[in-house]
Write a protein that holds these residues in place. Structure first.
Motif, PDB file in Angstrom:
ATOM      1  N   MET A   1      23.154  -0.774   2.626  1.00 38.10           N
ATOM      2  CA  MET A   1      23.287  -2.053   1.502  1.00 38.10           C
ATOM      3  C   MET A   1      22.354  -2.471   1.577  1.00 38.10           C
ATOM      4  N   LYS A   2      21.359  -2.867   0.418  1.00 42.10           N
ATOM      5  CA  LYS A   2      20.455  -3.409  -0.153  1.00 42.10           C
ATOM      6  C   LYS A   2      20.926  -4.712  -0.548  1.00 42.10           C
ATOM      7  N   LEU A   3      20.233  -6.239   0.431  1.00 40.20           N
ATOM      8  CA  LEU A   3      20.540  -7.178  -0.015  1.00 40.20           C
ATOM      9  C   LEU A   3      19.465  -7.631  -1.271  1.00 40.20           C
ATOM     10  N   ALA A   4      19.478  -6.558  -2.717  1.00 44.46           N
ATOM     11  CA  ALA A   4      19.001  -7.179  -3.454  1.00 44.46           C
ATOM     12  C   ALA A   4      19.797  -7.438  -4.643  1.00 44.46           C
ATOM     13  N   SER A   5      19.753  -7.806  -5.891  1.00 43.81           N
ATOM     14  CA  SER A   5      20.411  -7.563  -7.520  1.00 43.81           C
ATOM     15  C   SER A   5      20.031  -6.135  -8.175  1.00 43.81           C
ATOM     16  N   TYR A   6      21.072  -5.526  -8.065  1.00 49.18           N
ATOM     17  CA  TYR A   6      21.114  -3.763  -8.299  1.00 49.18           C
ATOM     18  C   TYR A   6      20.673  -3.898  -9.706  1.00 49.18           C
ATOM     19  N   TRP A   7      21.013  -5.532 -10.866  1.00 53.61           N
ATOM     20  CA  TRP A   7      19.744  -5.298 -12.073  1.00 53.61           C
ATOM     21  C   TRP A   7      18.430  -5.391 -12.372  1.00 53.61           C
ATOM     22  N   LEU A   8      17.830  -5.757 -11.066  1.00 50.16           N
ATOM     23  CA  LEU A   8      16.494  -5.788 -10.417  1.00 50.16           C
ATOM     24  C   LEU A   8      15.842  -4.393 -10.244  1.00 50.16           C
ATOM     25  N   ASP A   9      17.297  -4.344  -9.059  1.00 48.69           N
ATOM     26  CA  ASP A   9      16.907  -3.279  -8.398  1.00 48.69           C
ATOM     27  C   ASP A   9      16.865  -1.572  -9.689  1.00 48.69           C
ATOM     28  N   THR A  10      17.411  -1.791 -10.528  1.00 45.52           N
ATOM     29  CA  THR A  10      17.614  -0.448 -11.825  1.00 45.52           C
ATOM     30  C   THR A  10      16.870  -0.805 -12.836  1.00 45.52           C
ATOM     31  N   ALA A  11      16.201  -1.696 -12.459  1.00 53.02           N
ATOM     32  CA  ALA A  11      15.174  -1.820 -14.085  1.00 53.02           C
ATOM     33  C   ALA A  11      14.202  -1.134 -13.977  1.00 53.02           C
ATOM     34  N   PRO A  12      12.792  -1.180 -15.295  1.00 47.43           N
ATOM     35  CA  PRO A  12      12.024  -1.502 -15.431  1.00 47.43           C
ATOM     36  C   PRO A  12      11.106  -2.105 -14.900  1.00 47.43           C
ATOM     37  N   ARG A  13       9.959  -2.330 -14.155  1.00 47.91           N
ATOM     38  CA  ARG A  13       8.838  -3.800 -13.697  1.00 47.91           C
ATOM     39  C   ARG A  13       8.194  -4.078 -15.085  1.00 47.91           C
ATOM     40  N   PHE A  14       8.161  -4.963 -15.383  1.00 41.46           N
ATOM     41  CA  PHE A  14       7.709  -5.434 -16.152  1.00 41.46           C
ATOM     42  C   PHE A  14       5.578  -5.123 -16.050  1.00 41.46           C
ATOM     43  N   SER A  15       4.992  -5.129 -16.589  1.00 42.75           N
ATOM     44  CA  SER A  15       3.961  -4.661 -17.296  1.00 42.75           C
ATOM     45  C   SER A  15       2.950  -5.495 -17.968  1.00 42.75           C
ATOM     46  N   ALA A  16       3.671  -5.871 -18.904  1.00 42.56           N
ATOM     47  CA  ALA A  16       3.132  -6.334 -19.899  1.00 42.56           C
ATOM     48  C   ALA A  16       2.369  -8.278 -19.405  1.00 42.56           C
ATOM     49  N   GLY A  17       2.338  -8.155 -17.684  1.00 45.84           N
ATOM     50  CA  GLY A  17       1.421  -9.704 -18.283  1.00 45.84           C
ATOM     51  C   GLY A  17       0.510  -9.834 -18.157  1.00 45.84           C
ATOM     52  N   ALA A  18       0.095 -11.048 -18.231  1.00 50.21           N
ATOM     53  CA  ALA A  18      -1.415 -11.641 -18.226  1.00 50.21           C
ATOM     54  C   ALA A  18      -1.550 -11.594 -17.214  1.00 50.21           C
ATOM     55  N   GLU A  19      -3.560 -11.315 -17.490  1.00 49.98           N
ATOM     56  CA  GLU A  19      -4.226 -10.826 -16.086  1.00 49.98           C
ATOM     57  C   GLU A  19      -5.255 -12.222 -16.499  1.00 49.98           C
ATOM     58  N   GLY A  20      -5.355 -12.743 -14.712  1.00 47.15           N
ATOM     59  CA  GLY A  20      -6.290 -13.473 -14.394  1.00 47.15           C
ATOM     60  C   GLY A  20      -5.791 -14.868 -15.315  1.00 47.15           C
ATOM     61  N   ALA A  21      -6.388 -15.875 -14.994  1.00 43.87           N
ATOM     62  CA  ALA A  21      -6.010 -17.334 -15.275  1.00 43.87           C
ATOM     63  C   ALA A  21      -5.987 -17.906 -16.958  1.00 43.87           C
ATOM     64  N   VAL A  22      -5.480 -18.751 -16.804  1.00 43.03           N
ATOM     65  CA  VAL A  22      -4.113 -19.244 -18.097  1.00 43.03           C
ATOM     66  C   VAL A  22      -5.355 -19.804 -18.801  1.00 43.03           C
ATOM     67  N   PRO A  23      -4.920 -19.410 -20.253  1.00 40.28           N
ATOM     68  CA  PRO A  23      -6.333 -20.251 -20.775  1.00 40.28           C
ATOM     69  C   PRO A  23      -6.472 -21.403 -21.391  1.00 40.28           C
ATOM     70  N   ALA A  24      -7.788 -22.329 -21.597  1.00 45.16           N
ATOM     71  CA  ALA A  24      -7.887 -23.366 -21.915  1.00 45.16           C
ATOM     72  C   ALA A  24      -7.050 -24.422 -22.805  1.00 45.16           C
ATOM     73  N   LYS A  25      -6.776 -23.405 -23.823  1.00 49.99           N
ATOM     74  CA  LYS A  25      -5.144 -24.338 -24.627  1.00 49.99           C
ATOM     75  C   LYS A  25      -4.618 -23.254 -25.271  1.00 49.99           C
ATOM     76  N   ALA A  26      -3.305 -23.984 -26.121  1.00 52.20           N
ATOM     77  CA  ALA A  26      -2.121 -23.131 -26.185  1.00 52.20           C
ATOM     78  C   ALA A  26      -1.383 -24.169 -27.219  1.00 52.20           C
ATOM     79  N   ASP A  27      -0.675 -23.786 -28.314  1.00 52.50           N
ATOM     80  CA  ASP A  27       0.013 -24.488 -28.725  1.00 52.50           C
ATOM     81  C   ASP A  27       0.958 -24.749 -28.294  1.00 52.50           C
ATOM     82  N   VAL A  28       1.747 -23.760 -27.182  1.00 54.79           N
ATOM     83  CA  VAL A  28       2.871 -24.019 -26.606  1.00 54.79           C
ATOM     84  C   VAL A  28       3.095 -23.538 -25.045  1.00 54.79           C
ATOM     85  N   VAL A  29       3.305 -24.391 -24.404  1.00 54.15           N
ATOM     86  CA  VAL A  29       2.981 -24.067 -22.939  1.00 54.15           C
ATOM     87  C   VAL A  29       4.909 -23.793 -22.353  1.00 54.15           C
TER      88      VAL A  29
END
Length: 425
Positions: A1-29
Motif C-alpha cells: 500500500m502506497k501512502l501517496a495520492s493515487y491521482w498524483l502518483d498516476t499523473a505526468p510530472r509538470f515539466s514546464a516550471g520556470a527556472e532560476g530566480a523570480v523576475p523583478a516585476k510582474a503585472d500579477v503575482v
C-alpha cells in the motif's frame, strides 16, 4: 500500500516550471499553485498580462491533487435553511454558481484539450438511513421548480440499479455533476497556463508581503523577490507564510482516502452499476467513485485528525472497515493507496472571495473545491480586470473564528458532536 495520492502518483510530472530566480516585476503575482491559482494564471495570461505564480511545493500537490476527484454541482447545504438565513435569491445565486462551475471545468478541458478523463456522470446522494430518504424528497421539492431542474429521485426499491450493498435507502441524483482525474487535470492546467506565458515557480514558498501603494506589493519568496501590480492569494488555508488574517477564518480538517486494487468489471457492474459520484447523507459520511482504471476510491473524514503517515494509516484502516461494511464483496480486496489531505473549512462552509488590504483572495471551499476552485480562478481574474460584480461571494461577512489562531485544537469536540448527530438523526 502506497501512502501517496493515487491521482498524483498516476499523473505526468509538470515539466514546464520556470527556472532560476523570480523576475523583478510582474503585472500579477499568484500565491498558490492549486486549481484556483492555475485557473487564474491561465485566464490572466490570456489577457496578455505578465503572470508569476509561486507555489511552495508542486503544482496541484495539496488539496487539488488529494481529493476524491468529484466535480459536483449544487451546495452541500440544506437549501431551505440557507435561503432562510441569507434570502432565497442569494441562496439560488450561490447554488447555481456551483452548477456553473462544472461547466467552467468542462470548457477549460475542451478549450485546452486536456487529457484528464472528464466525464459527466452525475452525483447520487445516497440516503444512509430509511428516514433520510424523506429529507432527500424535501430537498428535491425545494429545488426542482426554479433552482435545479437537473435533479431526479431514486426510490429505495430502485437504488440497486445505481449502487448495491448495505445501507442504501434511495437517493437524490444531480445529473450535471462530473468526475475527472485531478492529477492529470492539474498538470494539464499548469501546462496550459505556461503555454500562454505564465511563469510558474515550484518550491517557492512566500515568506513576506510588503504593500507598496494601492494594490502593488513586493512579494518575498524562497526563490527571490518580485514586485507586482496586483496579488492573488490562492493558497488554501494559508497554513504557513504571512497570512494570519486568513488562518483565523479557516479551519484545516483532515480528510482521508483509500483506493483499491484494480477490480473486475463484472464485480463493478454488480456493486456500482450506475458508475457515478456517490456521497452519503451522514454528517460524517463517505464518498466514493470508480477510477478510470477500475479501482474503487473510498473516502471520508474517518478521524478528526490531521494528515501524517501514522494518521493516514489509522484512517485508512477505518475507511477499509467502512468500505467492507458497505460492500461485503470487497472483504478480501487489496488496498493499493491510502492518503490524507486538508480541507479548508469556513465556519459556515461557504467559500470566501474578495479583497483584503488590497490583496485579492479566493479561499475556503470547504470540501467542494474541485469545481469551485477552477471556477473562482476564472472569476477572480475577471474581478482583477475591473469586474467585481462577477464574484458571487462579494460582500459576505467573514468574522474570525473565536479562539482559533491557526491550530484546530477543537476538532475532536467537533467530531464528537457530529458523531452524536449521526446517531440521533
Amino acid at each position: 500500500m502506497k501512502l501517496a495520492s493515487y491521482w498524483l502518483d498516476t499523473a505526468p510530472r509538470f515539466s514546464a516550471g520556470a527556472e532560476g530566480a523570480v523576475p523583478a516585476k510582474a503585472d500579477v503575482v499568484i500565491v498558490g499553485g492549486g486549481f484556483t491559482g492555475l485557473s487564474a494564471a491561465l485566464a490572466l495570461s490570456r489577457k496578455n498580462l505578465s503572470v508569476v505564480l509561486l507555489e511552495a511545493g508542486q503544482v496541484a500537490g495539496e488539496a487539488s491533487g488529494r481529493n476524491g476527484g468529484q466535480c459536483n454541482g449544487g451546495l452541500a447545504h440544506d437549501f431551505s435553511e440557507l435561503a432562510a438565513r441569507i434570502g432565497k435569491d442569494k441562496a439560488k445565486e450561490l447554488y447555481q454558481s456551483f452548477v456553473s462551475a462544472v461547466d467552467t471545468v468542462e470548457k477549460i478541458v475542451v478549450d485546452e484539450k486536456l487529457d484528464c478523463d472528464f466525464n459527466r456522470c452525475g452525483k447520487l446522494k445516497v440516503a444512509a438511513k430509511p428516514e433520510h430518504y424523506a429529507k432527500l424528497q424535501q430537498v428535491y421539492r425545494d429545488l426542482i421548480d426554479d433552482v435545479d431542474p437537473q435533479l431526479a429521485l431514486v426510490a429505495p426499491q430502485d437504488i440497486a440499479r445505481e449502487v448495491a450493498g448495505n445501507g442504501f435507502y434511495g437517493g437524490l441524483l444531480q445529473k450535471t455533476s462530473a468526475q475527472l482525474h485531478v492529477g492529470k487535470f492539474g498538470v494539464g492546467l499548469a501546462d496550459a497556463a505556461a503555454r500562454r506565458g505564465a511563469r510558474i515557480f515550484e518550491s517557492a514558498g512566500v515568506t513576506r508581503l510588503d504593500q507598496l501603494s494601492g494594490q502593488a506589493y513586493r512579494v518575498h519568496s524562497s526563490r527571490g523577490t518580485v514586485e507586482a501590480k496586483q496579488v492573488l492569494l490562492a493558497c488554501g488555508g494559508c497554513g504557513t507564510g504571512p497570512f494570519a488574517y486568513f488562518r483565523r477564518r479557516l479551519v484545516p480538517v483532515g480528510s482521508f482516502i483509500i483506493v483499491t486494487e484494480v477490480l473486475p468489471q463484472a464485480l463493478l457492474d454488480v456493486i456500482v452499476p450506475g458508475q457515478r459520484n456517490y456521497v452519503t447523507t451522514r454528517n460524517i459520511g463517505n464518498y466514493f467513485r470508480i477510477t478510470p482504471d477500475r479501482r474503487l476510491l473510498f473516502g471520508g473524514r474517518a478521524r478528526f485528525a490531521m494528515s501524517n503517515p501514522r494518521s493516514d494509516q489509522k484512517s485508512g484502516a477505518l475507511l477499509q472497515a467502512a468500505m467492507v461494511e458497505m460492500f461485503p464483496a470487497l472483504r478480501d480486496t487489496r488496498i493499493d493507496y491510502c492518503w490524507g489531505g486538508s480541507v479548508d473549512m469556513s465556519a459556515d462552509r461557504l467559500p470566501r472571495a474578495g479583497v483584503h488590504k488590497d490583496l485579492f483572495y479566493s479561499l475556503g471551499y470547504s470540501g467542494h473545491g474541485v469545481q469551485m476552485a477552477v471556477h473562482m480562478g476564472q472569476i477572480m481574474a475577471d474581478v482583477m480586470m475591473g469586474n467585481p460584480q462577477s464574484n458571487p461571494w462579494r460582500g459576505m461577512r467573514w468574522p474570525p473564528i473565536p479562539g482559533h489562531f491557526g491550530k484546530p485544537w477543537f476538532l475532536p469536540l467537533v467530531g464528537a458532536y457530529y458523531q452524536l448527530r449521526d446517531k440521533l438523526s
